[in-house]
Write a protein that holds these residues in place. Structure first.
Motif, PDB file in Angstrom:
ATOM      1  N   ARG A 253      -4.293  -2.828  -0.677  1.00  0.00           N
ATOM      2  CA  ARG A 253      -3.148  -3.212   0.155  1.00  0.00           C
ATOM      3  C   ARG A 253      -2.221  -2.038   0.380  1.00  0.00           C
ATOM      4  O   ARG A 253      -1.621  -1.889   1.454  1.00  0.00           O
ATOM      5  CB  ARG A 253      -2.386  -4.377  -0.478  1.00  0.00           C
ATOM      6  N   GLY A 254      -2.097  -1.178  -0.621  1.00  0.00           N
ATOM      7  CA  GLY A 254      -1.288   0.022  -0.453  1.00  0.00           C
ATOM      8  C   GLY A 254      -1.842   0.956   0.609  1.00  0.00           C
ATOM      9  O   GLY A 254      -1.085   1.633   1.309  1.00  0.00           O
ATOM     10  N   LEU A 255      -3.166   0.974   0.754  1.00  0.00           N
ATOM     11  CA  LEU A 255      -3.783   1.838   1.754  1.00  0.00           C
ATOM     12  C   LEU A 255      -3.507   1.373   3.180  1.00  0.00           C
ATOM     13  O   LEU A 255      -3.385   2.196   4.090  1.00  0.00           O
ATOM     14  CB  LEU A 255      -5.294   1.907   1.522  1.00  0.00           C
ATOM     15  N   TRP A 256      -3.404   0.069   3.386  1.00  0.00           N
ATOM     16  CA  TRP A 256      -3.199  -0.405   4.759  1.00  0.00           C
ATOM     17  C   TRP A 256      -1.803  -0.948   5.029  1.00  0.00           C
ATOM     18  O   TRP A 256      -1.418  -1.205   6.180  1.00  0.00           O
ATOM     19  CB  TRP A 256      -4.256  -1.414   5.164  1.00  0.00           C
ATOM     20  N   GLY A 257      -0.994  -1.104   3.952  1.00  0.00           N
ATOM     21  CA  GLY A 257       0.382  -1.537   4.143  1.00  0.00           C
ATOM     22  C   GLY A 257       0.598  -3.012   3.963  1.00  0.00           C
ATOM     23  O   GLY A 257       1.564  -3.572   4.501  1.00  0.00           O
ATOM     24  N   GLY A 258      -0.255  -3.679   3.189  1.00  0.00           N
ATOM     25  CA  GLY A 258      -0.145  -5.114   3.019  1.00  0.00           C
ATOM     26  C   GLY A 258       1.110  -5.562   2.294  1.00  0.00           C
ATOM     27  O   GLY A 258       1.550  -6.703   2.464  1.00  0.00           O
ATOM     28  N   ASP A 259       1.686  -4.695   1.462  1.00  0.00           N
ATOM     29  CA  ASP A 259       2.894  -5.038   0.713  1.00  0.00           C
ATOM     30  C   ASP A 259       4.113  -4.255   1.201  1.00  0.00           C
ATOM     31  O   ASP A 259       5.136  -4.229   0.515  1.00  0.00           O
ATOM     32  CB  ASP A 259       2.681  -4.760  -0.784  1.00  0.00           C
ATOM     33  N   ARG A 260       4.019  -3.620   2.343  1.00  0.00           N
ATOM     34  CA  ARG A 260       5.081  -2.720   2.791  1.00  0.00           C
ATOM     35  C   ARG A 260       6.412  -3.441   2.915  1.00  0.00           C
ATOM     36  O   ARG A 260       6.489  -4.631   3.255  1.00  0.00           O
ATOM     37  CB  ARG A 260       4.706  -2.049   4.120  1.00  0.00           C
ATOM     38  N   THR A 261       7.485  -2.676   2.673  1.00  0.00           N
ATOM     39  CA  THR A 261       8.833  -3.172   2.891  1.00  0.00           C
ATOM     40  C   THR A 261       9.516  -2.457   4.053  1.00  0.00           C
ATOM     41  O   THR A 261      10.451  -2.999   4.647  1.00  0.00           O
ATOM     42  CB  THR A 261       9.689  -3.004   1.632  1.00  0.00           C
ATOM     43  N   LEU A 262       9.073  -1.256   4.380  1.00  0.00           N
ATOM     44  CA  LEU A 262       9.637  -0.521   5.512  1.00  0.00           C
ATOM     45  C   LEU A 262       9.142  -1.123   6.827  1.00  0.00           C
ATOM     46  O   LEU A 262       7.990  -1.552   6.920  1.00  0.00           O
ATOM     47  CB  LEU A 262       9.246   0.957   5.445  1.00  0.00           C
ATOM     48  N   PRO A 263       9.982  -1.147   7.846  1.00  0.00           N
ATOM     49  CA  PRO A 263       9.544  -1.700   9.134  1.00  0.00           C
ATOM     50  C   PRO A 263       8.523  -0.786   9.810  1.00  0.00           C
ATOM     51  O   PRO A 263       8.496   0.430   9.580  1.00  0.00           O
ATOM     52  CB  PRO A 263      10.836  -1.769   9.943  1.00  0.00           C
ATOM     53  N   ARG A 264       7.698  -1.377  10.649  1.00  0.00           N
ATOM     54  CA  ARG A 264       6.785  -0.604  11.470  1.00  0.00           C
ATOM     55  C   ARG A 264       7.573   0.018  12.618  1.00  0.00           C
ATOM     56  O   ARG A 264       8.562  -0.570  13.092  1.00  0.00           O
ATOM     57  CB  ARG A 264       5.653  -1.471  12.005  1.00  0.00           C
ATOM     58  N   PRO A 265       7.194   1.196  13.087  1.00  0.00           N
ATOM     59  CA  PRO A 265       7.909   1.803  14.219  1.00  0.00           C
ATOM     60  C   PRO A 265       7.736   0.983  15.484  1.00  0.00           C
ATOM     61  O   PRO A 265       6.687   0.382  15.710  1.00  0.00           O
ATOM     62  CB  PRO A 265       7.252   3.183  14.347  1.00  0.00           C
ATOM     63  N   SER A 266       8.781   0.925  16.277  1.00  0.00           N
ATOM     64  CA  SER A 266       8.742   0.128  17.499  1.00  0.00           C
ATOM     65  C   SER A 266       8.761   1.048  18.714  1.00  0.00           C
ATOM     66  O   SER A 266       9.117   2.220  18.609  1.00  0.00           O
ATOM     67  CB  SER A 266       9.918  -0.829  17.552  1.00  0.00           C
TER      68      SER A 266
END
Length: 266
Positions: A253-266
């Motif tokens: 999940r860390g590799l693909w961002g499954g637990d991310r807290t930062l927003p994705r760029p828009s």
């Protein structure tokens, strides 16, 4: 042309157990150099959900995974996993760009098992057979260098994954080779990777913007590709071997961002 056609764990299990810490540290140093170039170009913030350090290295298996995001970068991963004192380490530096441009993503991986291995690719943001202009912008210019490397470096053995999904994920100009752990071969790998990162950074600076109404679909496609590659990587079996299924799932999940807290760029 010789060819390597084995699973990662098979190559490791069929090799003598040796301390490859020196090679591991050299590979870490190469990725640190490359990351410094990327850090100098992009505004990046480490995601608080990144796993960070885990395991018992140097006493036993361990690793570290740091993920970053920023206004121009959807997800960057700088990581390693393994047990260098017992023949194995897997290192990654991958940058997934935001949807504001269509420049290919940057993928780099280094491996010691106990021989050396390296991968570098520019992951496309569109169907290459469908989009001839995109192919000519980013892949046609690489053909001569790719063929020259394959013809002139006899000690580098082409690696063919036994997993069809991984074979399908490679672009026509990907580097994917096994090689002896001699210093001169690590120097060659370092030179190739620096050249590829420099070229990629030039593409980023020169890229035309993607229209705002097309960016959500591009971002969705990027995330699907990133998640599939992370979850279907046959080398995940080594994480399970060292750390168990639950920890490995967290790392994936860390590799693909499954637990991310930062927003994705828009």
């Amino acid at each position: 042309m010789k060819e390597t056609l084995q699973h990662v764990e098979q190559m490791l299990d069929e090799s003598p157990v040796i301390d490859v810490t020196e090679t591991f540290e050299r590979m870490k140093g190469i990725l640190t150099e490359l990351k410094a170039k990327i850090d100098a170009r992009f505004e990046l913030t480490r995601d608080p959900a990144s796993p960070g350090d885990y395991g018992t290295h140097p006493q036993g298996p361990g690793g570290r995974l740091d993920a970053y995001a920023g206004p121009e970068v959807d997800w960057m991963v700088h990581s390693w996993l393994g047990n260098p004192t017992a023949s194995f380490a897997n290192l990654h530096l991958t940058v997934w760009l935001g949807p504001h441009i269509r420049v290919p993503h940057l993928g780099i991986a280094l491996l010691v098992w106990p021989e050396g291995w390296f991968y570098q690719d520019y992951m496309p943001r569109t169907s290459l057979p469908r989009d001839g202009d995109y192919f000519d912008s980013y892949y046609t210019p690489l053909e001569a260098d790719w063929l020259s490397f394959r013809e002139k470096n006899a000690d580098f053995v082409w690696f063919t994954s036994r997993t069809s999904f991984i074979r399908a994920s490679l672009s026509p100009n990907a580097f994917c080779y096994s090689f002896p752990r001699a210093q001169q071969h690590l120097d060659t790998v370092r030179d190739v990777l620096h050249d590829r990162v420099d070229r990629w950074l030039e593409w980023v600076d020169e890229a035309e913007p993607v229209p705002a109404d097309e960016q959500p679909l591009l971002a969705e496609a990027d995330l699907a590709m990133r998640r599939n590659i992370a979850e279907r990587d046959p080398a995940n079996v080594m994480g399970v071997r060292y750390f168990g299924s639950e920890q490995t799932e967290r790392l994936v999940r860390g590799l693909w961002g499954g637990d991310r807290t930062l927003p994705r760029p828009s």
